[in-house]
Design a protein around this motif. Structure first.
Motif, PDB file in Angstrom:
ATOM      1  N   SER A 129     -13.972   0.552 -12.071  1.00  0.00           N
ATOM      2  CA  SER A 129     -12.827  -0.151 -11.497  1.00  0.00           C
ATOM      3  C   SER A 129     -13.038  -1.660 -11.483  1.00  0.00           C
ATOM      4  O   SER A 129     -12.114  -2.426 -11.787  1.00  0.00           O
ATOM      5  CB  SER A 129     -12.541   0.356 -10.081  1.00  0.00           C
ATOM      6  OG  SER A 129     -13.662   0.178  -9.239  1.00  0.00           O
ATOM      7  N   ARG A 133     -10.847  -4.510 -13.604  1.00  0.00           N
ATOM      8  CA  ARG A 133     -10.223  -5.674 -12.945  1.00  0.00           C
ATOM      9  C   ARG A 133     -10.681  -6.972 -13.594  1.00  0.00           C
ATOM     10  O   ARG A 133      -9.881  -7.896 -13.794  1.00  0.00           O
ATOM     11  CB  ARG A 133     -10.597  -5.656 -11.460  1.00  0.00           C
ATOM     12  CG  ARG A 133     -10.078  -6.824 -10.643  1.00  0.00           C
ATOM     13  CD  ARG A 133     -10.136  -6.523  -9.165  1.00  0.00           C
ATOM     14  NE  ARG A 133     -11.447  -6.115  -8.724  1.00  0.00           N
ATOM     15  CZ  ARG A 133     -12.222  -6.848  -7.912  1.00  0.00           C
ATOM     16  NH1 ARG A 133     -11.791  -8.029  -7.493  1.00  0.00           N
ATOM     17  NH2 ARG A 133     -13.389  -6.410  -7.513  1.00  0.00           N
ATOM     18  N   PHE A 141      -6.098  -1.118 -12.360  1.00  0.00           N
ATOM     19  CA  PHE A 141      -7.059  -1.077 -11.251  1.00  0.00           C
ATOM     20  C   PHE A 141      -6.352  -0.640  -9.965  1.00  0.00           C
ATOM     21  O   PHE A 141      -6.850   0.213  -9.213  1.00  0.00           O
ATOM     22  CB  PHE A 141      -7.687  -2.463 -11.071  1.00  0.00           C
ATOM     23  CG  PHE A 141      -8.478  -2.629  -9.805  1.00  0.00           C
ATOM     24  CD1 PHE A 141      -9.799  -2.221  -9.734  1.00  0.00           C
ATOM     25  CD2 PHE A 141      -7.909  -3.205  -8.679  1.00  0.00           C
ATOM     26  CE1 PHE A 141     -10.530  -2.370  -8.562  1.00  0.00           C
ATOM     27  CE2 PHE A 141      -8.630  -3.364  -7.508  1.00  0.00           C
ATOM     28  CZ  PHE A 141      -9.943  -2.944  -7.460  1.00  0.00           C
ATOM     29  N   LEU A 185      -8.787   5.508 -15.387  1.00  0.00           N
ATOM     30  CA  LEU A 185      -9.126   4.196 -15.931  1.00  0.00           C
ATOM     31  C   LEU A 185      -9.654   4.292 -17.362  1.00  0.00           C
ATOM     32  O   LEU A 185      -9.330   3.448 -18.210  1.00  0.00           O
ATOM     33  CB  LEU A 185     -10.156   3.508 -15.026  1.00  0.00           C
ATOM     34  CG  LEU A 185      -9.597   2.927 -13.726  1.00  0.00           C
ATOM     35  CD1 LEU A 185     -10.724   2.455 -12.814  1.00  0.00           C
ATOM     36  CD2 LEU A 185      -8.642   1.772 -14.007  1.00  0.00           C
TER      37      LEU A 185
END
Length: 469
Positions: A129, A133, A141, A185
Motif C-alpha cells: 500500500s 501511494r 491506495f 493493489l
C-alpha cells in the motif's frame, strides 16, 4: 489558496472519499466488539494486535517505510526498490512463521500462530500500500483501504456474532481484510510489473536499510510511548481493566484514524516542499490549521461522549467515558508529534526521530508505573499525554532551530483553555444538552477567530462541491 495548499487539500479529499466507508466501518465495529467480546477477551486481543504493530517494523527492518520514502524520489529505480523490499520480506516471513509454529506448541492461552500470520500479512500490506501511494496510485491506495476494512468488518460480523470464534475470529478477520487489500493493489496497479528476482539489489537494500534501521528502535520507542500503557494496565490491574481502557481509547483514536487521511497526503507534500525557500511559511500554515482542527475535534467528542457511550457500548464499558478527556489530550499531542516527525523523514534525518521518541518512551514507562498505582486507569492516560507532549516539544525545538517552523504560542494557550473549559463542562454539568451547547459555542468561536481554519473549510467545501458535481 495557492497550488501547494490546493494539492494538499485535493489529495486529502481523495483519501477522505476513498476512506470514508472504511472509517465508518471501524466506528460501527466498536459496539460489536463490546457485545461480542468480554472485557477480559478484548483486553487480551487488544494486547495481541498491539504486539503485532510493535513487531511489524522490527522484524521487517521497517523496509516498508524505506520503500515509501525512496519511491517518492523521481530518479530512484522503482523496480529495484519494490523487488528488493518484497523479496527480503518473503525470506523474513518464512523465518517468522517457523518461529511462530514452534512457539505455539509451548504457549497456551494465546493464539500465537494466528498472531504471527497477522503480523506477516500486516507487513506485506504496509509495503504494497505504501509503495502504491508513493508511485502515484493514491486512488487505488484509498480503495484498498476501503476493501480492507469492509472485508474485515464483514468477516468480524460472521466470525464473532454468527460463528462465535472469539479472539481467533477477531484475528482472522484482520488477516482476511488485509490479504484481500493486497490482492486488489496487485491487480489494479499491475504491481507484478515492479516485481522481479533479477531486480533484487544488495546495493539498494543497503540504501534502504541505512534509512530504515534508525526507525526500528524508533518503532519500539513509539510503541512504548503509545501502547505500553496497555501492557502495564494488563499486568497491574488485569485484563478486564485493560479491556475497558482499550475500548475507551478507540473513541479518541477516531481523531487519529480520520487524520491518517491527511497524513497520507501530507507525507507527499512535505517531501516536495521541504527544501524550497518558503517552506517555513507553508509548514507553519498547515500546522496552525491542524492544531485548530485537533482541538476542535477533541472538544466536539467531549461534548457528545456521555450519550455516545450510553448508546453504542455495552454497560460493562460505560465508565470508560471518564478517561476520554485525558486520552483526547494524548491523541492531540501524538498527532502534533507525528506532524513534526514527518519533517525528519523529509530530510532523511531519521536518527532525530529515534532520539526524541526514546526520551518520550522512558518518561511514559516510568510515569505509567507510578501513576497506575496512584490513580488507577487515569494514570496510564496522564502518562501517555505527558510523554507525547515531551516528544512534541523536543521535535519542535529542533525544527525551529533549522528554521522550518515557528509555533504561535498565544494561540496554543487559547486552544488549551478552550479544551479545559470543555473538560470541566463534562465533569461538572449534569445536562448532556448543556454540555453539547458549550462545546458547539467553543468550536464556533474558534472558527470565527481562526482565519486559516475558515480558509480551509471554504476550500474543502469548494473542492468537495466540484468532486460531487
Amino acid at each position: 489558496m495557492d497550488k501547494r495548499y490546493k494539492r494538499l487539500v485535493g489529495n486529502s479529499i481523495i483519501f477522505a472519499i476513498g476512506n470514508f466507508g472504511s472509517k465508518l466501518m471501524q466506528f460501527i465495529m466498536i459496539p460489536i466488539y463490546s457485545y461480542a467480546l468480554s472485557t477480559y477477551e478484548f483486553g487480551k486481543v487488544d494486547l495481541l494486535t498491539n504486539i503485532v504493530y510493535l513487531l511489524a517494523p522490527i522484524v521487517s527492518f521497517d523496509l516498508f517505510d524505506g520503500a515509501f520514502r525512496f519511491a517518492l524520489d523521481k530518479f530512484e529505480d522503482k523496480n529495484k526498490i519494490f523487488s528488493t523490499s518484497f523479496i527480503t520480506l518473503v525470506g523474513m516471513s518464512v523465518i517468522m512463521f517457523i518461529i511462530g509454529s514452534i512457539c505455539s506448541i509451548f504457549v497456551t492461552g494465546y493464539p500465537i500462530l494466528y498472531t504471527v500470520i497477522l503480523l506477516i500479512i500486516t507487513i506485506f500490506f504496509s509495503l504494497v500500500s505504501n509503495f502504491a501511494r508513493a508511485i502515484g496510485f493514491v486512488k487505488h491506495f484509498a480503495i484498498a483501504g476501503i476493501i480492507n476494512t469492509f472485508t474485515m468488518g464483514v468477516a468480524n460480523i460472521i466470525l464473532l456474532l454468527v460463528v462465535k470464534l472469539g479472539i481467533e475470529g477477531y484475528l482472522v478477520s484482520f488477516c482476511v481484510g488485509q490479504f484481500i487489500g493486497i490482492l486488489y493493489l496487485f491487480i489494479a496497479t499491475d504491481m507484478l510489473n515492479y516485481l522481479s528476482v533479477r531486480e533484487y539489489s544488495l546495493e539498494t537494500l543497503k540504501k534502504l536499510l541505512k534509512y530504515s534501521i534508525p526507525l526500528i528502535p524508533n518503532g519500539l520507542a513509539w510503541w512504548l510511548n503509545s501502547t505500553s500503557d496497555r501492557v502495564f494496565v494488563l499486568g497491574i490491574l488485569g485484563p478486564s481493566y485493560n479491556g475497558i481502557y482499550a475500548m475507551a481509547s478507540k473513541i479518541p483514536s477516531a481523531i487519529s484514524t480520520i487524520l491518517s487521511v491527511f497524513f497520507q497526503s501530507w507525507q507527499i507534500s512535505v517531501v516536495e516542499e521541504y527544501d524550497k525557500k518558503d517552506s517555513m511559511k507553508f509548514i507553519n500554515t498547515v500546522y496552525d490549521t491542524l492544531s485548530s482542527l485537533l482541538f476542535c475535534a477533541a472538544v466536539l467528542l467531549i461534548a457528545i461522549i456521555k450519550p455516545v457511550f450510553n448508546l453504542i457500548l455495552s454497560a460493562n464499558y460505560y465508565n470508560g467515558w471518564k478517561l476520554i478527556p485525558i486520552l483526547l489530550l494524548s491523541v492531540i499531542y501524538t498527532n502534533i508529534a507525528s506532524f513534526l516527525g514527518t519533517m525528519y523523514t523529509a530530510n532523511k534525518k531519521t536518527v532525530g526521530i529515534l532520539t526524541t521518541t526514546v526520551y518520550g518512551a522512558i518518561i511514559n514507562v516510568i510515569l505509567t508505573v507510578v501513576f497506575l498505582n496512584m490513580i488507577g486507569l487515569n494514570g496510564a492516560a496522564v502518562a501517555n499525554a505527558v510523554s507525547f507532549l515531551v516528544v512534541s516539544l523536543l521535535r519542535y525545538k529542533y525544527m525551529k532551530k533549522l528554521g522550518k517552523i515557528r509555533i504561535n504560542f498565544r494561540k496554543t494557550i487559547y486552544l488549551h483553555i478552550m479544551f479545559i473549559v470543555s473538560c470541566l463542562s463534562v465533569y461538572i454539568l449534569k445536562s448532556n444538552i448543556t454540555i453539547f451547547m458549550v462545546g458547539i459555542l467553543l468550536i464556533v468561536a474558534q472558527i470565527i477567530l481562526d482565519s486559516n481554519l475558515k480558509l480551509l473549510l471554504k476550500g474543502v467545501v469548494i473542492r468537495c462541491t466540484k468532486k460531487i458535481v
